[in-house]
Design an enzyme around this catalytic site. Structure first.
Site, PDB file in Angstrom:
ATOM      1  N   GLY A 159       0.291  12.615 -32.636  1.00 20.94           N
ATOM      2  CA  GLY A 159       0.743  13.703 -33.505  1.00 20.94           C
ATOM      3  C   GLY A 159      -0.327  14.750 -33.745  1.00 20.94           C
ATOM      4  O   GLY A 159      -0.055  15.958 -33.691  1.00 20.94           O
ATOM      5  N   ARG A 186      -1.027   2.509 -26.419  1.00 22.55           N
ATOM      6  CA  ARG A 186      -0.875   3.666 -27.295  1.00 22.55           C
ATOM      7  C   ARG A 186      -1.149   4.960 -26.540  1.00 22.55           C
ATOM      8  O   ARG A 186      -0.539   6.001 -26.821  1.00 22.55           O
ATOM      9  CB  ARG A 186      -1.809   3.537 -28.503  1.00 22.55           C
ATOM     10  CG  ARG A 186      -1.319   2.537 -29.534  1.00 22.55           C
ATOM     11  CD  ARG A 186      -2.413   2.155 -30.525  1.00 22.55           C
ATOM     12  NE  ARG A 186      -2.940   3.301 -31.242  1.00 22.55           N
ATOM     13  CZ  ARG A 186      -2.439   3.787 -32.361  1.00 22.55           C
ATOM     14  NH1 ARG A 186      -1.347   3.228 -32.883  1.00 22.55           N
ATOM     15  NH2 ARG A 186      -2.995   4.809 -32.983  1.00 22.55           N
ATOM     16  N   CYS A 202      -6.136   7.075 -43.129  1.00 15.96           N
ATOM     17  CA  CYS A 202      -4.860   6.996 -43.848  1.00 15.96           C
ATOM     18  C   CYS A 202      -4.987   5.987 -44.981  1.00 15.96           C
ATOM     19  O   CYS A 202      -4.040   5.266 -45.293  1.00 15.96           O
ATOM     20  CB  CYS A 202      -3.741   6.584 -42.902  1.00 15.96           C
ATOM     21  SG  CYS A 202      -3.440   7.733 -41.557  1.00 15.96           S
TER      22      CYS A 202
END
Length: 319
Positions: free
Chosen positions: A185, A208, A307
């Site tokens: 992203g 990934r 995060c």
């Protein structure tokens, strides 16, 4: 003897956060806790490689707004207000002093103009557009649709994930490294700036990285993908590959991913078998940050992000 039932990883995570974040955030923790446990809201990152006029019209009809441009307008209003107040105080001071320090009227006017000018580093890339619904509105975005070339018109992501990209403040022809890039992203958002002279997207996980490749294929024209190099290396070793190469480096490190940890059992880092891995996160994060710094040209810039709310994974790593 009966086997004791296993405590869910999500419950372990929430207990860990209750113990630690309640001390850190104090009276703010109950509202933050509620936010972590709410259904995740997404933003729609517009794909500038597609025609967007009808997309923005549709989103605005749904009462969604571009939070990047709104934040920019708010910052400009705040800056103008602060500058105007400073100029007013300066004029009052100068009138009382009668410009006794040798200032001329022209010098005073030039100073006022400088105070009213927005700071250079306050700029936010106007090319990045991400639409969100108002607070309290749980409307979901419909799935993105392909254009005539098969490119999807927006990418759904946590809008907060754009903040590190905006902070990186990519300038035209910058060489940029996204050291821990998957699932992609932020890499896609970096490309939306239209400013990257070259973009290196790396992630240690091969699976990934495959997802990152897929995102690039779904959103970026073939000719633009030629400006992106995707690798699957251990980011801690990046200096040995391309040290001192990049103008801007994004180090968005693996972390406890707090929202995921309290909501999803799958791949949860609070699972008992991953205890050692979780305890070693700050060391891994520090090593990745150091590698990012060493990959940067003299005078370049590094943005470190997680995060997580954990000071051990944020302030303590930087310090």
């Amino acid at each position: 003897a009966a086997t004791a039932s296993r405590i869910p990883s999500t419950r372990l995570a929430l207990h860990h956060f209750d113990v630690n974040y309640s001390l850190q955030l104090k009276e703010l923790w109950p509202s933050v806790r509620a936010g972590l446990l709410c259904e995740q809201k997404y933003g729609a990152l517009l794909n500038n490689f597609c025609p967007l006029d009808h997309v923005t019209q549709e989103l605005e009809l749904l009462n969604a707004t571009d939070f990047v441009s709104e934040a920019c307008k708010k910052a400009q209003r705040l800056h103008r207000g602060a500058a105007a107040e400073e100029a007013r105080r300066g004029k009052e001071s100068r009138s009382q002093e009668g410009f006794g320090e040798g200032r001329t009227v022209m010098q005073a006017e030039m100073m006022t103009q400088a105070e009213m000018s927005p700071p250079r580093h306050a700029s936010i890339s106007s090319n990045i557009k991400c639409y969100t619904f108002p607070r309290g509105d749980i409307t979901r975005f419909r799935p993105a649709r392909p254009d005539i070339r098969g490119l999807l018109n927006y990418y759904l992501m946590d809008a907060a994930s754009l903040l590190p990209v905006l902070a990186l403040n990519v300038q035209p022809d910058d060489f940029v490294l996204d050291l821990c890039a998957a699932p992609g992203g932020k890499t896609l958002a970096l490309l939306q700036t239209g400013a990257c002279g070259h973009l290196a997207a790396n992630d240690i996980s091969i699976s990934r990285t495959k997802r990152l490749h897929q995102i690039l294929c779904n959103y970026v024209p073939t000719e633009m993908r030629e400006a992106v190099s995707v690798t699957s290396c251990d980011g801690r070793d990046w200096e040995q590959l391309e040290g001192g190469t990049f103008h801007k480096v994004l180090v968005d490190v693996p972390c406890t991913t707090d929202r995921h940890s309290v909501m999803e059992e799958d791949n949860n880092i609070f699972h008992k078998r991953r205890t050692k891995e979780r305890q070693m996160l700050p060391m891994l994060q520090l090593q990745l940050l150091m590698a990012g710094i060493l990959a940067t040209k003299p005078g370049g810039e590094v943005v470190y992000s997680t995060c997580s709310l954990s000071p051990l994974q944020n302030e303590h790593v930087i310090e």
